[in-house]
Design a protein around this motif. Sequence first.
Motif, PDB file in Angstrom:
ATOM      1  N   LEU A 103      -2.965 -11.191   7.083  1.00 53.53           N
ATOM      2  CA  LEU A 103      -3.123 -11.004   5.643  1.00 53.53           C
ATOM      3  C   LEU A 103      -1.780 -11.219   4.953  1.00 53.53           C
ATOM      4  N   ILE A 149       0.460 -11.151   1.743  1.00 50.77           N
ATOM      5  CA  ILE A 149       0.477 -10.425   0.478  1.00 50.77           C
ATOM      6  C   ILE A 149       1.716 -10.820  -0.320  1.00 50.77           C
ATOM      7  N   VAL A 164      -7.743  -2.682   1.275  1.00 54.79           N
ATOM      8  CA  VAL A 164      -8.196  -3.939   1.875  1.00 54.79           C
ATOM      9  C   VAL A 164      -8.057  -3.888   3.399  1.00 54.79           C
ATOM     10  N   TRP A 173      -3.996 -12.116  -0.259  1.00 55.46           N
ATOM     11  CA  TRP A 173      -4.359 -11.038  -1.161  1.00 55.46           C
ATOM     12  C   TRP A 173      -3.202 -10.779  -2.118  1.00 55.46           C
ATOM     13  N   LEU A 221      -7.113 -16.420  -4.088  1.00 58.06           N
ATOM     14  CA  LEU A 221      -7.588 -15.332  -3.239  1.00 58.06           C
ATOM     15  C   LEU A 221      -8.878 -15.617  -2.475  1.00 58.06           C
ATOM     16  N   LEU A 264     -11.567 -12.825  -1.373  1.00 58.38           N
ATOM     17  CA  LEU A 264     -12.078 -12.238  -2.602  1.00 58.38           C
ATOM     18  C   LEU A 264     -13.558 -12.573  -2.720  1.00 58.38           C
ATOM     19  N   PRO A 320      -8.825  -6.922  -6.615  1.00 56.43           N
ATOM     20  CA  PRO A 320      -7.404  -6.811  -6.979  1.00 56.43           C
ATOM     21  C   PRO A 320      -7.184  -5.869  -8.157  1.00 56.43           C
TER      22      PRO A 320
END
Length: 330
Positions: free
Chosen positions: A164, A166, A213, A229, A277, A281, A288
Motif C-alpha cells: 500500500l 501512501i 484501510v 491510498w 486511487l 477506492l 479518503p
Amino acid sequence: MKVLLTGATGLVGHATMLAVLARGHEVLAIGGGRLPNLPIDAAAQKKAQAVQLDLTDEFAVDRLAFDYYPDAIINAAALSSQAAVEAQPELAEKLNVALPRRLAQIANHLNSPLLHLSTDFVFDGDHGPYRSTDVPMPRTLYGQLKLMAEKEVLRYGGDTVVVLRITVVNGNSPTGKRSLHEKLFHSLMVGKPVTLFSDEMRQPVSAINVADVLTELIERPNLHGLFHWAGPQSLSRYDIGRGILKHFGLPENLVVPALSASQPDADKRPRKLEFILPPLLGKLKATPTPFDQQLEELVVPAECQEWYQRTRVAAGPASTTRRLVQGRDF
C-alpha cells in the motif's frame, strides 16, 4: 485475528494498533527504538502485547514471529527521513529492504497475509497523478530503497500480500514530534524559520484513515496486490502549512512560501506526487478523509501547549501580525 505489527511507535503504526484493537483483533505491537504505548484497557484484557526488538536482527524477528504465529502481519516500520537514510544507508537498507523481505518470507511460510506500507516517493513527480500500474522512477535514495522493498515483498510474500503506497501523513504521533503539524509547532516554538514550498504538490492523508484501510485489508484477503491510498485533495506544502495554522487559530503568515526549484537539491525533490486511487477506492468501506476533516483530528503537541496558548492569545482572533521567527522547510 492475531496481528503482528511492526513500527507501532510511529505515526501510522500507532494509529493502526488502535484501529486493529477497535475491530476486536489481538495485536503484538513491535517498536524498534522503544516500547510501544499500549491502551490500558487492551493490555489489561490481554488483547495487546508490546515488544521492543532490534528489527535488523533477522533471527530475533524470526523467533518472535514464529512464537506468536500471527494470522496477519502489518509492516509499518521504516527509516522514513531522507536525511536519515542518506546519513545511515546501511541501516536504511536493513530496515527498508531486508526487513520487509524477511517478513514476506515469514508470511508466506505461515500462509498469512502481509500488508506492507510504501510511499509516493517511488515516483519522480513529473508525470502524475499516478496509477498503481505506472512505472516508478524514484529521485531519492529513500524512494529507491522503498521501491526495492516493494519488489522483494511482491516476490516473496505469496498470493495474499498487499503493498500500500501512501502519501504525506497527517495525524498525532506518540512522541508528538513526527507529523506535519507537530514538526511545524516545534519549529515555531523554538523560533526556527519555516519555509514551505508552494510548487510541491502533495495529497495529504489521515493516519487514522490509513489505519482503517489497513485493518479492513487484513479482513479482506481477496484484495491483494499493489494499491494507492491518499486523501482526496491535492495541496501545495505551503497551503498545507497555512491550513494547519488557520485551523489552530494562528497567523497564517508564520510560514513563508518558496519555490523548490531554487533549492540546491531541486533535482531530488519530486514536484507533484498525486495518486489515482482506483481500483482500491470503491472496493473498501473506508473512504479518503478530506483535508478539513484531517485537521479536526489533530491536537496540539503536549510540549507546545504553553507556547500555543501564549501565541494564540497574543495574535488575537483576527490578527495577521507576524509574532514569531519565520522559515524552515520540514
